[in-house]
Design a protein around this motif. Sequence first.
Motif: not given
Length: 466
Positions: A402-414
């Motif tokens: 299983p991919d530990p990053n599955a279901g995760l999204v990057p936070v936009p840099d603002v």
Amino acid sequence: MKSNRSKKSAVLLVAFFWLPLSAISVSAGTESNWAQQLVGPVQETTVHHNETVDFGRYNFVTGPESKGAIGKVASLEGKKSTILYAAPKKTPFELFSTYKTFFQEKGYEVLFACEGKACGEKFRSAWYDLNPFDNNPGWDNSAPITNGSWESQAYIAARKKSSTGDTYVSVFTNSGWWNHPAYRVDVAQAAALGTKVVPASRIDEELRSEGRMAFYGITFDSGRHEIKPESGATMAELAAFLRKARGESFFVVGHTDGEGNFADNMKLSQDRARSVAAALAGKYGVPAGMLAAHGVGPLSPVAVNSTAEGRALNRRVEIVKALSASGSSAPAPAVSPTPGMPQAVEPSLPSGGMSTGPQAKPQTPAQIQAQAQAAQAQVMQVQAQAQAAAAAAAPAKTAPPPDPNAGLVPVPDVMGKLFLTGKTILLQQGFQVQQAGKSVGFIRGQAPSGNTRVKKGAAVTLTVGP
């Protein structure tokens, strides 16, 4: 001391109830814009910043702030003027009272008014976040009113109804960032973009030369598909053209801007197109067989979605002319019978959507759509067979870990952006936003930091500074 202040307040109240209308005017020698001619500044005050546009979006606030948000907001589109004034010889209470009297004497309906804590302790920043200046929205023009004392803030919102279009006005005043009060007067007149009714003859000319035409005079409430009554004149002219074009076929196409959920926009555009087609057939006597309704949501913009003006252009209903019998026909491409190697298949539809016999007749959009759907089903069947064959021939593989990053999204840099800009970016991508530091300014801190992978919908804290 308390008694003396009460007496002074009483004297001020009596004085302001008798303020003449001349207390609000445009100074001699000053060229006023259309908004100032309706609602001018208080005498002995000067313009600090002025933004006036022929078409824009305005969030009309008619309720107090609670927990950092304002619950009663109506979004308007049309002419908009936003002017910030400096008032070195006035008090916030005097400015508030002057406009309150002005609205009463000029026949405006006061929809909401508040002073001090009754507005909400964070009202000034929440209100400005809803309606920031488009040009230089940062410190120079926000601080004079958002960084004053909440005890001295005052707000009044009023509306004046008219057969030619309602006028919405709001006035906000505060002790300010300067050593004297400031106040802002916002005036908006609701109107759809391009509401001028196009005659049937012009519609015929446009469709013959371009093959399509956008109608901005057909309008809907936000998120709704019911046609608004003021669309009647445009619908009547469109129907007059269509009734004369019997025997021809047309698509009614709904478009939305890029804001909000994609699936919701696709459904909304489809529902709006169906509403228009149904009204043309049911109310205006257009043969139903001439029309087919489709929605394409935000997929065919004519302008950028980053501005109010661009989004307004993208929200439209279009009439698209189906190809005529003069169009040349083309044979449908063959489908490869080799499993696992399907070729791209176009719908088996003659260009122009016409039958090819010696007595060819125009096909309706519904017939064209049925043929396209049948061809697409054929493509999907071949692809499914190829995939099944490839799966049967492939050796069994061990399932990957299983991919530990599955279901995760990057936070936009603002980082470094204005708070309102960064907040909008995060909200549009489904994140929650928490604010720390100043109420208005640039983003100086972000947690989690940009490009960190987190669960979608996670909270992001933005620290705001000057």
